[in-house]
Each structure stands twice: as C-alpha cells, then as structure tokens.
Design a protein around this motif. Structure first.
Motif, PDB file in Angstrom:
ATOM      1  N   LEU A 189       4.143 -14.825  34.403  1.00 19.20           N
ATOM      2  CA  LEU A 189       5.345 -14.000  34.420  1.00 19.20           C
ATOM      3  C   LEU A 189       6.610 -14.706  34.907  1.00 19.20           C
ATOM      4  N   ASP A 190       6.488 -15.596  35.899  1.00 19.97           N
ATOM      5  CA  ASP A 190       7.663 -16.045  36.630  1.00 19.97           C
ATOM      6  C   ASP A 190       8.113 -17.474  36.343  1.00 19.97           C
ATOM      7  N   ALA A 191       7.282 -18.303  35.742  1.00 18.18           N
ATOM      8  CA  ALA A 191       7.650 -19.699  35.482  1.00 18.18           C
ATOM      9  C   ALA A 191       8.854 -19.773  34.540  1.00 18.18           C
ATOM     10  N   PRO A 192       9.607 -20.876  34.567  1.00 17.45           N
ATOM     11  CA  PRO A 192      10.752 -21.011  33.658  1.00 17.45           C
ATOM     12  C   PRO A 192      10.395 -20.766  32.194  1.00 17.45           C
ATOM     13  N   ASP A 193       9.217 -21.192  31.779  1.00 15.99           N
ATOM     14  CA  ASP A 193       8.759 -20.907  30.410  1.00 15.99           C
ATOM     15  C   ASP A 193       7.389 -20.237  30.497  1.00 15.99           C
ATOM     16  N   SER A 194       7.344 -19.105  31.181  1.00 14.22           N
ATOM     17  CA  SER A 194       6.096 -18.373  31.399  1.00 14.22           C
ATOM     18  C   SER A 194       5.516 -17.883  30.080  1.00 14.22           C
ATOM     19  N   LEU A 195       4.260 -17.456  30.118  1.00 13.68           N
ATOM     20  CA  LEU A 195       3.642 -16.916  28.915  1.00 13.68           C
ATOM     21  C   LEU A 195       4.393 -15.673  28.427  1.00 13.68           C
ATOM     22  N   SER A 196       4.881 -14.870  29.357  1.00  8.26           N
ATOM     23  CA  SER A 196       5.656 -13.698  28.970  1.00  8.26           C
ATOM     24  C   SER A 196       6.920 -14.099  28.221  1.00  8.26           C
ATOM     25  N   ARG A 197       7.604 -15.129  28.702  1.00  7.59           N
ATOM     26  CA  ARG A 197       8.817 -15.600  28.029  1.00  7.59           C
ATOM     27  C   ARG A 197       8.474 -16.202  26.663  1.00  7.59           C
ATOM     28  N   GLN A 198       7.395 -16.976  26.583  1.00  5.03           N
ATOM     29  CA  GLN A 198       6.990 -17.571  25.313  1.00  5.03           C
ATOM     30  C   GLN A 198       6.655 -16.511  24.267  1.00  5.03           C
ATOM     31  N   SER A 199       6.224 -15.328  24.726  1.00  2.00           N
ATOM     32  CA  SER A 199       5.779 -14.296  23.785  1.00  2.00           C
ATOM     33  C   SER A 199       6.917 -13.726  22.947  1.00  2.00           C
ATOM     34  N   HIS A 200       8.171 -14.022  23.300  1.00  2.00           N
ATOM     35  CA  HIS A 200       9.272 -13.640  22.418  1.00  2.00           C
ATOM     36  C   HIS A 200       9.179 -14.400  21.100  1.00  2.00           C
ATOM     37  N   ARG A 201       8.529 -15.565  21.126  1.00  2.00           N
ATOM     38  CA  ARG A 201       8.351 -16.369  19.907  1.00  2.00           C
ATOM     39  C   ARG A 201       6.963 -16.186  19.300  1.00  2.00           C
ATOM     40  N   GLU A 202       5.997 -15.720  20.097  1.00  2.00           N
ATOM     41  CA  GLU A 202       4.620 -15.512  19.638  1.00  2.00           C
ATOM     42  C   GLU A 202       4.262 -14.051  19.949  1.00  2.00           C
ATOM     43  N   PRO A 203       4.696 -13.090  19.093  1.00  2.00           N
ATOM     44  CA  PRO A 203       4.689 -11.684  19.482  1.00  2.00           C
ATOM     45  C   PRO A 203       3.491 -10.854  19.011  1.00  2.00           C
ATOM     46  N   ASP A 204       2.468 -11.484  18.430  1.00  2.00           N
ATOM     47  CA  ASP A 204       1.465 -10.715  17.691  1.00  2.00           C
ATOM     48  C   ASP A 204       0.224 -10.329  18.493  1.00  2.00           C
ATOM     49  N   GLY A 205       0.195 -10.610  19.781  1.00  2.00           N
ATOM     50  CA  GLY A 205      -0.967 -10.219  20.581  1.00  2.00           C
ATOM     51  C   GLY A 205      -0.948 -10.902  21.930  1.00  2.00           C
ATOM     52  N   THR A 206      -1.526 -10.233  22.920  1.00  2.00           N
ATOM     53  CA  THR A 206      -1.549 -10.732  24.293  1.00  2.00           C
ATOM     54  C   THR A 206      -2.917 -10.475  24.890  1.00  2.00           C
ATOM     55  N   VAL A 216      -4.300 -26.579  36.231  1.00  2.00           N
ATOM     56  CA  VAL A 216      -3.588 -25.693  35.320  1.00  2.00           C
ATOM     57  C   VAL A 216      -3.509 -26.369  33.960  1.00  2.00           C
ATOM     58  N   VAL A 217      -3.865 -25.648  32.908  1.00  2.00           N
ATOM     59  CA  VAL A 217      -3.826 -26.155  31.537  1.00  2.00           C
ATOM     60  C   VAL A 217      -2.926 -25.239  30.725  1.00  2.00           C
ATOM     61  N   ALA A 218      -1.961 -25.804  30.035  1.00  2.00           N
ATOM     62  CA  ALA A 218      -1.041 -25.006  29.232  1.00  2.00           C
ATOM     63  C   ALA A 218      -0.715 -25.744  27.952  1.00  2.00           C
ATOM     64  N   SER A 219      -0.564 -25.003  26.853  1.00  2.00           N
ATOM     65  CA  SER A 219      -0.336 -25.642  25.560  1.00  2.00           C
ATOM     66  C   SER A 219       1.104 -26.101  25.380  1.00  2.00           C
ATOM     67  N   GLU A 220       2.006 -25.723  26.284  1.00  2.00           N
ATOM     68  CA  GLU A 220       3.323 -26.348  26.329  1.00  2.00           C
ATOM     69  C   GLU A 220       3.791 -26.359  27.780  1.00  2.00           C
ATOM     70  N   ARG A 221       4.767 -27.225  28.082  1.00  2.00           N
ATOM     71  CA  ARG A 221       5.260 -27.357  29.452  1.00  2.00           C
ATOM     72  C   ARG A 221       5.844 -26.026  29.919  1.00  2.00           C
ATOM     73  N   MET A 222       5.437 -25.580  31.114  1.00  2.00           N
ATOM     74  CA  MET A 222       5.882 -24.292  31.623  1.00  2.00           C
ATOM     75  C   MET A 222       6.846 -24.428  32.797  1.00  2.00           C
ATOM     76  N   ASP A 223       6.886 -25.598  33.430  1.00  2.00           N
ATOM     77  CA  ASP A 223       7.827 -25.832  34.514  1.00  2.00           C
ATOM     78  C   ASP A 223       8.237 -27.302  34.475  1.00  2.00           C
ATOM     79  N   ASP A 224       8.828 -27.802  35.574  1.00  2.00           N
ATOM     80  CA  ASP A 224       9.371 -29.161  35.540  1.00  2.00           C
ATOM     81  C   ASP A 224       8.411 -30.211  36.078  1.00  2.00           C
ATOM     82  N   HIS A 225       7.133 -29.881  36.190  1.00  2.00           N
ATOM     83  CA  HIS A 225       6.193 -30.848  36.743  1.00  2.00           C
ATOM     84  C   HIS A 225       6.036 -32.047  35.802  1.00  2.00           C
ATOM     85  N   PRO A 226       6.186 -33.283  36.305  1.00  2.00           N
ATOM     86  CA  PRO A 226       6.124 -34.456  35.430  1.00  2.00           C
ATOM     87  C   PRO A 226       4.716 -34.816  34.984  1.00  2.00           C
TER      88      PRO A 226
END
Length: 226
Positions: free
Chosen positions: A21-38, A167-177
């Motif tokens: 919910l809260d990360a700069p590119d959280s899953l909730s924010r990404q869902s504006h581009r991937e809207p078909d299911g959660t 933590v595993v994510a299919s795209e970068r969600m924060d600024d961790h290098p």
C-alpha cells in the motif's frame, strides 16, 4: 503485464503493508496499470494457505487494503493482473492454491491445447481458464513425481525494521539499490532464516523463442511495457 510480490520473514510473522500500500510504487499504485484482478496469499500460523482475491483493481478493492494492513504471515504472495487468457473472474485471479502451495504467474503461455493434452488426467487440477493455472498444474504434477549467494533487502517497513526478510518484486518498488532482474533461467530459492540463493538452472536458450508478433493481440498487449 501482471505484477508479482513475494515476502518471506520465516520463521517470524510480519505484515507486508508497506509494499502493498505505502511504497513509492506499491502494488496498489501499480494496479492503476494492471487493473484486472487482485489477490493476496499467505499462510496461517499453523501453515495453512489462505487466498483472498477479486477480479478488480487493488486500488479499488477495500478488502485488499484492509487485509494488507491487518494480516500477518511468514510468507506472502501477492499479484495484480493484466488479463491475457481467461475472463475477469475470481477463479482466474491469482494467486492459486494447490496441495498446500501458493502460485502466481507473470507471462503468456501459448499452445494450451497441447499443454492440456500433456496434462491428461491432471487437467482436473485446473479450476479456471488461464494459462497460469495449467502451468501450475504441470508444476504440481512434476513435484509429485520427483519428490529446492545470500542477500537481504534494506527495509523501509516499520514492522520489518528489526527482522531479517527477503522481498521479491517483479519491478522496483522503492529506491533500494539491491533490486535486480533475475537472469534468464535463474531459479531463486528462499529458505528459513530467511536466506535467498539464486542459481541458473536452465543454461540453454528456449528452442522456440516467441516474439510479441507470435502472440494473440490481447496476449501481446498484456506483455508490452507500460
């Protein structure tokens, strides 16, 4: 295309609120581009898998937000969907559960008629219409028939500030290098501790490499960068 998120803090239980919910590119924010299911999958304290999912966007799903803030688990698997195969239905929404495992998939698998024929009687494991579920059924069958460099991600989540986690994510969600793409053919195994080890298990390129031009128009659209 779909987006995936996984977290392991095993054996300690925690929350995944920051990334959901809260990360700069959280899953909730990404869902504006991937809207078909959660969907949000986790395990109870006694190891039983639980999945809550709906065929709507995460940012519109009040239940997803409530679960993200409330639920604790040692392992999370979350998914937001951009549909390419199968309709917008709860049964086609990730993650899926089979034999005590949770599974989510990002990508497109063609030749489903051949895959169905290969599955044979194990086609009964597939409860929906997606290519992902067929792939999961194949993994489940092969697992039944045949019997798994350490790294830690700096966390911004308050609940993980004093805990080791992967933590595993299919795209970068924060600024961790430390975030990186997996190599082609790389298998990532996360064990207790938690410890993560990556190893390339498929060294040869695909025999039949697909391009977007080889896919159905709706499947190709789901795989284009946004």
């Amino acid at each position: 295309m779909c987006r995936l998120f996984g977290l392991s803090s095993a054996p300690r239980r925690t929350r995944a609120t920051f990334w959901l919910l809260d990360a700069p590119d959280s899953l909730s924010r990404q869902s504006h581009r991937e809207p078909d299911g959660t969907g949000l999958g986790r395990f109870t304290a006694d190891g039983v898998p639980r999945v809550d999912k709906a065929p709507i966007a995460a940012y519109e799903d009040r239940a997803f937000a409530e679960e993200a803030r409330r639920v604790e688990s040692a392992t999370f698997v979350a998914h937001i969907r951009y549909a390419s195969t199968g309709g917008l239905d709860a049964r086609n929404t990730h993650p899926f559960e089979q034999d005590g495992r949770l599974f989510a998939h990002n990508g497109v698998i063609e030749g489903l008629d051949r895959l169905d024929a290969h599955l044979g009687d194990d086609r009964s494991l597939v409860r929906g219409d997606t290519d992902s579920e067929r792939f999961f059924a194949l993994i489940t069958r092969e697992t039944r028939n045949h019997g798994g460099s350490h790294g830690r991600m700096r966390v911004h989540s308050e609940t993980l500030a004093d805990r080791r986690a992967v933590v595993v994510a299919s795209e970068r969600m924060d600024d961790h290098p430390g975030w990186r793409l997996l190599e082609p053919g790389e298998l990532l195994h996360v064990g207790p501790g938690p410890k993560a080890a990556g190893r390339v298990v498929l060294t040869e390129p695909p025999v039949h490499r697909l391009t977007l031009d080889d896919l159905r128009p709706d499947a190709a659209a789901s795989q284009r960068a946004v």
